[in-house]
Design a protein around this motif. Sequence first.
Motif, PDB file in Angstrom:
ATOM      1  N   TRP A 257       0.825  -1.210   0.000  1.00  0.00           N
ATOM      2  CA  TRP A 257       0.000   0.000   0.000  1.00  0.00           C
ATOM      3  C   TRP A 257       0.862   1.264   0.000  1.00  0.00           C
ATOM      4  CZ3 TRP A 257      -0.967   3.315   4.479  1.00  0.00           C
ATOM      5  CH2 TRP A 257      -1.916   4.312   4.218  1.00  0.00           C
ATOM      6  N   GLU A 262      -1.191  -0.130  -3.692  1.00  0.00           N
ATOM      7  CA  GLU A 262      -2.250  -1.127  -3.678  1.00  0.00           C
ATOM      8  C   GLU A 262      -3.262  -0.788  -2.580  1.00  0.00           C
ATOM      9  OE1 GLU A 262      -0.795  -5.077  -3.422  1.00  0.00           O
ATOM     10  OE2 GLU A 262       0.417  -4.948  -5.239  1.00  0.00           O
ATOM     11  N   ALA A 263      -4.533  -1.072  -2.847  1.00  0.00           N
ATOM     12  CA  ALA A 263      -5.598  -0.732  -1.899  1.00  0.00           C
ATOM     13  C   ALA A 263      -5.658  -1.737  -0.753  1.00  0.00           C
ATOM     14  CB  ALA A 263      -6.937  -0.693  -2.624  1.00  0.00           C
ATOM     15  N   ILE A 264      -6.033  -1.247   0.430  1.00  0.00           N
ATOM     16  CA  ILE A 264      -6.304  -2.105   1.581  1.00  0.00           C
ATOM     17  C   ILE A 264      -7.814  -2.175   1.761  1.00  0.00           C
ATOM     18  CG2 ILE A 264      -6.057  -2.386   4.068  1.00  0.00           C
ATOM     19  CD1 ILE A 264      -3.406  -1.018   3.934  1.00  0.00           C
TER      20      ILE A 264
END
Length: 304
Positions: A257, A262-264
């Motif tokens: 992230w 990148e999305a959590i």
Amino acid sequence: MMLFVVVFYAGNILTGRAINELPPFTIAFFRLVVAFLVMLPFGLRSAWAYRDKFREYKKPFLLMTLTGITFFNTFIYGALQFTTSTNVSVLETVIPVATVGLSAFLLKERLRNSQIVGVLLSLFGAVWVVLDGRIFSIAGMNWNIGDSIMIGAVGSWAVYSILVKQYMSLFPQFGALFVMSGISIIVLLPIVAVEWLVAGVPSLLIEPANVAGIAYLGLFPSFIALIFYNRAVGVLGASQASVFLNFLPIVTMVGAWLWLDEAITMMKVAGALAVITGVMLTTGNSGKRQKHLYGKQHQEKAID
């Protein structure tokens, strides 16, 4: 200590993935060269002082070296050549379960029911994190030769954890890792030579990013993390210390992230909470009961 170990090992996966254009044995070899040079001023004197002890326990020490230092990370770097970091993370969550099984069989370690629940909960939570809640999709994942290589990593680290619990107290910390790194360099040197003969000398080896990556691998996962892990195993036991490795997918997720955008997701957060709960259940207060004895046995060796 185990939380720092997890952070450094998450960096090991991320860095290994980032420099995977280099051959796996080349990465493993040069990270050990870095670790050996870093440990030289710390380990040479104590290694020489304990030379008779190394000879006396040469068989278990050699096995501990090959499983924990020589081939564990080599398996990981090899697996990352063929499979995804997600698959690697899933398979690494099996390490605590494998360690618990071996500890129960070989060391007769007994876990309370709450600890067994904690192991299973942390395993479930770690798999939940890497699969983002799609737990039943594990059967449909695209497994390949890299995943088979990771089985070697799982077995290597489980055996190493058992041997650390049994034998590491006999040796000085810095001296032992210094000798282990030296032996591993000797073992890997002919393998690297064959790798270069087959694939050619990697021209990207001297790229600044790859040099920095290898320097990180040699200093943190190969040196500092092992010192912390060995001490933690002495306090918590092999089974309970290894459960902390289920934090790896969480830390890797946060690292992705921060650095890879990148999305959590909420599914991953739920899995992270399950891992944390499982680790707390498994560790309990037993570490405190062993801490006094461990401190007495290791005080002088830690100074060495």
